[in-house]
Write a protein that holds these residues in place. Sequence first.
Motif, PDB file in Angstrom:
ATOM      1  N   ILE A 186      -9.008   4.503   4.083  1.00 29.00           N
ATOM      2  CA  ILE A 186      -8.044   3.804   4.921  1.00 29.00           C
ATOM      3  C   ILE A 186      -7.733   2.460   4.268  1.00 29.00           C
ATOM      4  O   ILE A 186      -8.642   1.736   3.867  1.00 29.00           O
ATOM      5  CB  ILE A 186      -8.612   3.550   6.323  1.00 29.00           C
ATOM      6  CG1 ILE A 186      -8.796   4.876   7.061  1.00 29.00           C
ATOM      7  CG2 ILE A 186      -7.698   2.629   7.129  1.00 29.00           C
ATOM      8  CD1 ILE A 186      -9.489   4.718   8.386  1.00 29.00           C
ATOM      9  N   ILE A 187      -6.481   2.152   4.133  1.00 30.09           N
ATOM     10  CA  ILE A 187      -6.077   0.800   3.709  1.00 30.09           C
ATOM     11  C   ILE A 187      -5.209   0.233   4.816  1.00 30.09           C
ATOM     12  O   ILE A 187      -4.197   0.828   5.168  1.00 30.09           O
ATOM     13  CB  ILE A 187      -5.263   0.814   2.405  1.00 30.09           C
ATOM     14  CG1 ILE A 187      -6.061   1.450   1.270  1.00 30.09           C
ATOM     15  CG2 ILE A 187      -4.864  -0.610   2.019  1.00 30.09           C
ATOM     16  CD1 ILE A 187      -5.272   1.558  -0.022  1.00 30.09           C
ATOM     17  N   TYR A 188      -5.632  -0.872   5.389  1.00 31.28           N
ATOM     18  CA  TYR A 188      -4.733  -1.522   6.330  1.00 31.28           C
ATOM     19  C   TYR A 188      -4.498  -2.962   5.909  1.00 31.28           C
ATOM     20  O   TYR A 188      -5.281  -3.555   5.170  1.00 31.28           O
ATOM     21  CB  TYR A 188      -5.212  -1.416   7.771  1.00 31.28           C
ATOM     22  CG  TYR A 188      -6.495  -2.127   8.115  1.00 31.28           C
ATOM     23  CD1 TYR A 188      -6.557  -3.509   8.216  1.00 31.28           C
ATOM     24  CD2 TYR A 188      -7.641  -1.396   8.413  1.00 31.28           C
ATOM     25  CE1 TYR A 188      -7.716  -4.154   8.574  1.00 31.28           C
ATOM     26  CE2 TYR A 188      -8.819  -2.022   8.770  1.00 31.28           C
ATOM     27  CZ  TYR A 188      -8.849  -3.408   8.850  1.00 31.28           C
ATOM     28  OH  TYR A 188     -10.007  -4.044   9.197  1.00 31.28           O
ATOM     29  N   GLN A 189      -3.396  -3.468   6.335  1.00 32.41           N
ATOM     30  CA  GLN A 189      -2.948  -4.785   5.887  1.00 32.41           C
ATOM     31  C   GLN A 189      -2.291  -5.523   7.041  1.00 32.41           C
ATOM     32  O   GLN A 189      -1.525  -4.945   7.803  1.00 32.41           O
ATOM     33  CB  GLN A 189      -1.971  -4.610   4.720  1.00 32.41           C
ATOM     34  CG  GLN A 189      -1.115  -5.815   4.389  1.00 32.41           C
ATOM     35  CD  GLN A 189       0.262  -5.729   5.007  1.00 32.41           C
ATOM     36  OE1 GLN A 189       0.933  -4.710   4.930  1.00 32.41           O
ATOM     37  NE2 GLN A 189       0.685  -6.794   5.649  1.00 32.41           N
ATOM     38  N   GLN A 190      -2.634  -6.772   7.201  1.00 32.61           N
ATOM     39  CA  GLN A 190      -1.943  -7.663   8.130  1.00 32.61           C
ATOM     40  C   GLN A 190      -1.744  -9.001   7.447  1.00 32.61           C
ATOM     41  O   GLN A 190      -2.502  -9.358   6.533  1.00 32.61           O
ATOM     42  CB  GLN A 190      -2.729  -7.837   9.431  1.00 32.61           C
ATOM     43  CG  GLN A 190      -2.748  -6.587  10.303  1.00 32.61           C
ATOM     44  CD  GLN A 190      -3.310  -6.861  11.682  1.00 32.61           C
ATOM     45  OE1 GLN A 190      -3.693  -7.984  11.998  1.00 32.61           O
ATOM     46  NE2 GLN A 190      -3.372  -5.836  12.511  1.00 32.61           N
ATOM     47  N   HIS A 191      -0.740  -9.745   7.881  1.00 34.62           N
ATOM     48  CA  HIS A 191      -0.509 -11.033   7.218  1.00 34.62           C
ATOM     49  C   HIS A 191       0.217 -11.996   8.140  1.00 34.62           C
ATOM     50  O   HIS A 191       0.847 -11.595   9.130  1.00 34.62           O
ATOM     51  CB  HIS A 191       0.308 -10.832   5.942  1.00 34.62           C
ATOM     52  CG  HIS A 191       1.764 -10.551   6.189  1.00 34.62           C
ATOM     53  ND1 HIS A 191       2.719 -11.542   6.269  1.00 34.62           N
ATOM     54  CD2 HIS A 191       2.425  -9.388   6.396  1.00 34.62           C
ATOM     55  CE1 HIS A 191       3.897 -10.999   6.495  1.00 34.62           C
ATOM     56  NE2 HIS A 191       3.745  -9.689   6.574  1.00 34.62           N
ATOM     57  N   THR A 192       0.090 -13.261   7.793  1.00 34.48           N
ATOM     58  CA  THR A 192       0.869 -14.322   8.440  1.00 34.48           C
ATOM     59  C   THR A 192       1.585 -15.139   7.370  1.00 34.48           C
ATOM     60  O   THR A 192       1.741 -16.351   7.504  1.00 34.48           O
ATOM     61  CB  THR A 192      -0.038 -15.233   9.296  1.00 34.48           C
ATOM     62  OG1 THR A 192      -1.089 -15.759   8.473  1.00 34.48           O
ATOM     63  CG2 THR A 192      -0.633 -14.478  10.462  1.00 34.48           C
ATOM     64  N   LEU A 193       1.976 -14.494   6.275  1.00 36.39           N
ATOM     65  CA  LEU A 193       2.722 -15.178   5.226  1.00 36.39           C
ATOM     66  C   LEU A 193       4.062 -15.655   5.771  1.00 36.39           C
ATOM     67  O   LEU A 193       4.700 -14.960   6.570  1.00 36.39           O
ATOM     68  CB  LEU A 193       2.958 -14.239   4.034  1.00 36.39           C
ATOM     69  CG  LEU A 193       1.712 -13.719   3.312  1.00 36.39           C
ATOM     70  CD1 LEU A 193       2.123 -12.759   2.194  1.00 36.39           C
ATOM     71  CD2 LEU A 193       0.880 -14.862   2.754  1.00 36.39           C
ATOM     72  N   THR A 194       4.484 -16.814   5.338  1.00 37.12           N
ATOM     73  CA  THR A 194       5.753 -17.380   5.803  1.00 37.12           C
ATOM     74  C   THR A 194       6.859 -17.284   4.751  1.00 37.12           C
ATOM     75  O   THR A 194       8.004 -17.597   5.030  1.00 37.12           O
ATOM     76  CB  THR A 194       5.564 -18.856   6.196  1.00 37.12           C
ATOM     77  OG1 THR A 194       5.057 -19.586   5.066  1.00 37.12           O
ATOM     78  CG2 THR A 194       4.588 -18.989   7.350  1.00 37.12           C
TER      79      THR A 194
END
Length: 523
Positions: A507-515
């Motif tokens: 499983i690869i999951y990704q989350q971000h708060t890049l602006t």
Amino acid sequence: MRPVAPGISVPDTKYKKFALLMTEFKADSVRASDTSSNTVVSTMPACEIQYSPHLCQGILPVNELRMNVRRCVSSSTLLQIGDELDSAEVEAIHFLCRDNSSKTNIQDLLEDINDGSLPLPFGLAEVLYVIKRFDLLRKYLHTPKAVVENLLKSCSTISFSYRSLLVGISEQLEESDLESLIFLLKDHMRSGGKLKNKTFLTLATELEKMNLIHPGKLDLLEQSLQNIHRIDLKNKIIKFKQTALPDRYNNVFGVPPSNQRVINVPPIPGEAINFHKDSVPVQETGEFDQQREEERYVVRKETMGFCLIIDCVGNDASLLENTFKSLHFTVMIHRYCIIEQLESILKDVANMEQHINHDIFVCIIISRGNDDSIFCTDSSSPGFSLDRIKYFFTGKSCPRLVGKPKLFFIQNYIAQGDKDLDNMLEADGPTTVCANRPPNIPVEADIFWSHCKVEEIYLQQSPSLPSLYFRFLSQLLNDVEKRKQKHLLDIHTELNRIVRDKKEECIIYQQHTLTKKLFFCPC
């Protein structure tokens, strides 16, 4: 008069507009709008405000603005500035000043630039702006970036604009691009392409000595960039020629004298002024979209980032070290840590002074663990919570990384007997979202989190081979063309597709708060 920064004051009637220029110092920005009765002030994230040159008009006369920005600093401050410059930045400053000073020692050159009595057409603030050391602008000159932008817009000589253009091109060229340029131009140089220093600015200097390039003669360089398919950089030259084409020019290599006239290009409302547009290739017939520049994180070639690798398994560190060193990252590796050591390492790295000199922070951890934690090399421990890792590098815990992208790549080998992986696996392979337990990324800007989970049995089957996750991530990052054309989220999407096609149970999951968009190439 109201003070707006140390040594800078503006009349009360113009204070509200000038406040827009000071947002560089604040996490939140002030938006002010005049009404007949009062001023409405609200806060908003700085990334939502775009500098607009027309707001600066009429705030300060050009001469007064120049005097405020070009304040002299002490010799001890110049020494500190010199100590914080790397070799590429020193070379860029020498190149910027080549028409105005013959000093070879950087401290002597900084003294000349700082000396207000010398008739130089630029000052220390403009030089630091062009080499993108905005941190030194704030730290030592107490000057917002937007103020220097306004000065350069209002008053910039052809010589300085031309040299700023070439410094910008130098920062955006990959090593393969430079090799191609040297090969194409070697027959034009006395040295036959054998440069003392293998850099673009050294190449440009050689071409200047042969009178093959100067502000009014850039066709050879423009055609060469066309031939190596750097249309984005070719378009920079075209734009310069359209706005600042001189009749004659004078430099230290004896090119005929010129009228050193001032560029005064009418501003376009809503557009930012910047000498360095991003290096995303554009179609040959298309125009460069200036808005893209505001959507990108600033990334410099020689100090691209700092990469921390913690490998508690032993099969990925060497591959990742080579990958990130090739990208001009400073790499630190720790192997086979226990949990107590892990926490100490994270604290020490978060407190490092050198983060101020880097544009990207990367943290990579390879370990056995369960769904929520990693075990490091401990055999009898509840584990180290993955959520805790990110909190070491938030703005509060690590202020030197504020505004910079912070990337986390985690390879977690799920121990046998942990049922969470079975519950999250989809029949058709990997996914980018953890179905049962999404990660708790803190409410903090500029964080990217990528987490790969795979059963421990795969590690036992190939204990000495790099993981599928990091093997293909490294391949994608080592692809020069992909780095130019794809930002981090696009690269990660391609990584997901590759892993899915391999049909491995991970499983690869990704989350971000890049602006902004993050490209692993200079901009």
